[in-house]
Scaffold this motif. Sequence first.
Motif, mmCIF file in Angstrom:
data_model
loop_
_atom_site.group_PDB
_atom_site.id
_atom_site.type_symbol
_atom_site.label_atom_id
_atom_site.label_comp_id
_atom_site.label_asym_id
_atom_site.label_seq_id
_atom_site.Cartn_x
_atom_site.Cartn_y
_atom_site.Cartn_z
ATOM 1 N N GLN A 20 31.123 49.059 44.865
ATOM 2 C CA GLN A 20 30.325 47.839 44.926
ATOM 3 C C GLN A 20 30.702 46.874 43.812
ATOM 4 O O GLN A 20 30.767 45.657 44.025
ATOM 5 C CB GLN A 20 28.836 48.182 44.834
ATOM 6 C CG GLN A 20 28.292 48.921 46.049
ATOM 7 C CD GLN A 20 26.840 49.318 45.871
ATOM 8 O OE1 GLN A 20 26.439 49.776 44.802
ATOM 9 N NE2 GLN A 20 26.053 49.146 46.911
ATOM 10 N N ARG A 21 30.975 47.416 42.638
ATOM 11 C CA ARG A 21 31.358 46.567 41.509
ATOM 12 C C ARG A 21 32.653 45.808 41.805
ATOM 13 O O ARG A 21 32.747 44.594 41.577
ATOM 14 C CB ARG A 21 31.530 47.415 40.249
ATOM 15 C CG ARG A 21 31.766 46.598 38.982
ATOM 16 C CD ARG A 21 32.195 47.481 37.830
ATOM 17 N NE ARG A 21 33.520 48.037 38.041
ATOM 18 C CZ ARG A 21 34.649 47.365 37.858
ATOM 19 N NH1 ARG A 21 34.624 46.103 37.451
ATOM 20 N NH2 ARG A 21 35.812 47.948 38.065
ATOM 21 N N VAL A 22 33.659 46.521 42.315
ATOM 22 C CA VAL A 22 34.948 45.881 42.593
ATOM 23 C C VAL A 22 34.821 44.912 43.766
ATOM 24 O O VAL A 22 35.437 43.841 43.776
ATOM 25 C CB VAL A 22 36.029 46.949 42.883
ATOM 26 C CG1 VAL A 22 37.376 46.281 43.109
ATOM 27 C CG2 VAL A 22 36.131 47.936 41.735
ATOM 28 N N ALA A 23 34.010 45.271 44.751
ATOM 29 C CA ALA A 23 33.807 44.386 45.909
ATOM 30 C C ALA A 23 33.160 43.071 45.475
ATOM 31 O O ALA A 23 33.508 41.994 45.969
ATOM 32 C CB ALA A 23 32.951 45.086 46.960
ATOM 33 N N ALA A 24 32.214 43.139 44.539
ATOM 34 C CA ALA A 24 31.578 41.922 44.022
ATOM 35 C C ALA A 24 32.591 41.046 43.296
ATOM 36 O O ALA A 24 32.581 39.815 43.433
ATOM 37 C CB ALA A 24 30.425 42.293 43.087
ATOM 38 N N ALA A 25 33.473 41.676 42.512
ATOM 39 C CA ALA A 25 34.521 40.923 41.816
ATOM 40 C C ALA A 25 35.460 40.249 42.816
ATOM 41 O O ALA A 25 35.878 39.096 42.624
ATOM 42 C CB ALA A 25 35.308 41.852 40.894
ATOM 43 N N LEU A 26 35.783 40.968 43.897
ATOM 44 C CA LEU A 26 36.663 40.409 44.921
ATOM 45 C C LEU A 26 35.995 39.230 45.639
ATOM 46 O O LEU A 26 36.654 38.256 46.008
ATOM 47 C CB LEU A 26 37.054 41.500 45.922
ATOM 48 C CG LEU A 26 38.081 41.118 46.988
ATOM 49 C CD1 LEU A 26 39.376 40.640 46.344
ATOM 50 C CD2 LEU A 26 38.356 42.308 47.905
ATOM 51 N N ALA A 27 34.695 39.303 45.821
ATOM 52 C CA ALA A 27 33.960 38.189 46.439
ATOM 53 C C ALA A 27 34.103 36.927 45.596
ATOM 54 O O ALA A 27 34.300 35.825 46.116
ATOM 55 C CB ALA A 27 32.492 38.569 46.590
ATOM 56 N N CYS A 28 34.010 37.083 44.279
ATOM 57 C CA CYS A 28 34.151 35.938 43.381
ATOM 58 C C CYS A 28 35.566 35.370 43.446
ATOM 59 O O CYS A 28 35.763 34.152 43.478
ATOM 60 C CB CYS A 28 33.813 36.364 41.955
ATOM 61 S SG CYS A 28 33.828 35.015 40.766
ATOM 62 N N LEU A 29 36.564 36.246 43.482
ATOM 63 C CA LEU A 29 37.949 35.802 43.583
ATOM 64 C C LEU A 29 38.205 35.066 44.892
ATOM 65 O O LEU A 29 38.973 34.096 44.934
ATOM 66 C CB LEU A 29 38.899 37.005 43.475
ATOM 67 C CG LEU A 29 39.163 37.520 42.061
ATOM 68 C CD1 LEU A 29 39.906 38.845 42.116
ATOM 69 C CD2 LEU A 29 39.963 36.502 41.256
ATOM 70 N N LEU A 30 37.559 35.525 45.943
ATOM 71 C CA LEU A 30 37.703 34.867 47.245
ATOM 72 C C LEU A 30 37.188 33.429 47.169
ATOM 73 O O LEU A 30 37.828 32.495 47.666
ATOM 74 C CB LEU A 30 36.955 35.664 48.313
ATOM 75 C CG LEU A 30 37.041 35.171 49.760
ATOM 76 C CD1 LEU A 30 38.491 35.037 50.211
ATOM 77 C CD2 LEU A 30 36.277 36.118 50.688
ATOM 78 N N CYS A 31 36.045 33.244 46.534
ATOM 79 C CA CYS A 31 35.506 31.884 46.365
ATOM 80 C C CYS A 31 36.402 31.048 45.458
ATOM 81 O O CYS A 31 36.606 29.852 45.705
ATOM 82 C CB CYS A 31 34.099 31.948 45.783
ATOM 83 S SG CYS A 31 32.841 32.556 46.940
#
Length: 383
Positions: free
Chosen positions: A122-133
């Motif tokens: 979940q932590r890495v997925a949240a970071a990836l969400a930010c990178l996507l934006c």
Amino acid sequence: MPKSNKRSSRPAGGRQKTIQPFSDDDSSVETMSHCSSYSDAASVAEDGAEVDEEAAQEDFEFKLKGLIEFTMDKSAKTRQAALEGLKNGLSSKILYDFILDRRITLTDSIERCLKKGKGEEQRVAAALACLLCCQLGSGVESEEVFRTLAPVLKTIISDRSASMPARQACASYLGLCCFIATDDIEDLYMTMECMENLFTKQYRSEGGSDNATALHIQALLSWALLLTICHSSEVKKKIDIHLHKLPRLLSCDDVNMRIAAGETLALLFELAREADADFYYEDLEPLTETLKALATDCNKHRAKVDRRKQRSVFRDVLRAVETNGFLRSIFELGPPLLLDAATLKAMKVSRDERHMNNSAAFKARTKARSKLRDKRADVGEFF
């Protein structure tokens, strides 16, 4: 009939695959680690040969496609490794066109990992969400990503059964995603409310210390970031609510909370002054005394590293107050001293001079103490 040697790129039966994510230190395509099933994609160019940039880009994107596919794997370990690879890949290059064509797939993968995963995933997925934006920038596409993922991130933030690192990451990256992507004032205010519900709990905890302090710090920092893009009327409301409460957090046992509270207070003062040239804070004197104490904190019960970090930050704050005309007006310190470079240089004492002065002072103290300790000294001469 002989069996075909063709191998599918999709892992069969959900079996776990060994994935080596892109390395943080290696941005070149040739040296990046990737899925084991893609290890034979392209070899390193011979020494002295020029790398074909177009082929290198194709190879890079080919590996990313494979990692996107592995985010749907049944194995949590495989999904997490794929997320890490994507995070490192998206951190190394601007890939707007590649991301734009696959934003829906990536958003679905991140949402699935946030809902299905636990802890580190979940932590890495949240970071990836930010990178996507970040890759999509401010616009309709990133706003769609935000609106899809924000409810899931908020759910994890509020879930006490979720791991604390995952909740902290979600609080941090939700704020960043909102700052980058949202163009809707209601989305902005709802995200800030989510953060407020967290860090205001710190107001009610004595000494400001509990096992959720790290989460409250991230929430406070995200809230402060979003406050900078609010309408002036909303800013005034928030200042009226929090300016008299935030100083309580300066006594928190956690050094990072004290620093976050100090930085947020400085921001509130700046925003308040921008909104109202006649702004006045009635508790200014005790606040400045607290800030000075934090800038010179020598309490032995606190870790030396924490004391050093805190003093460094608050010395910078006080230095800004002493030299910045705007901040001096806030703290009613009068006009700044106008000194040119030559004067400042002349005022500066060299290292050798400081050493000589310190040595002379040390000798004088030693001599005086020895005289006091001498049994033959006349006691009367010291009174």
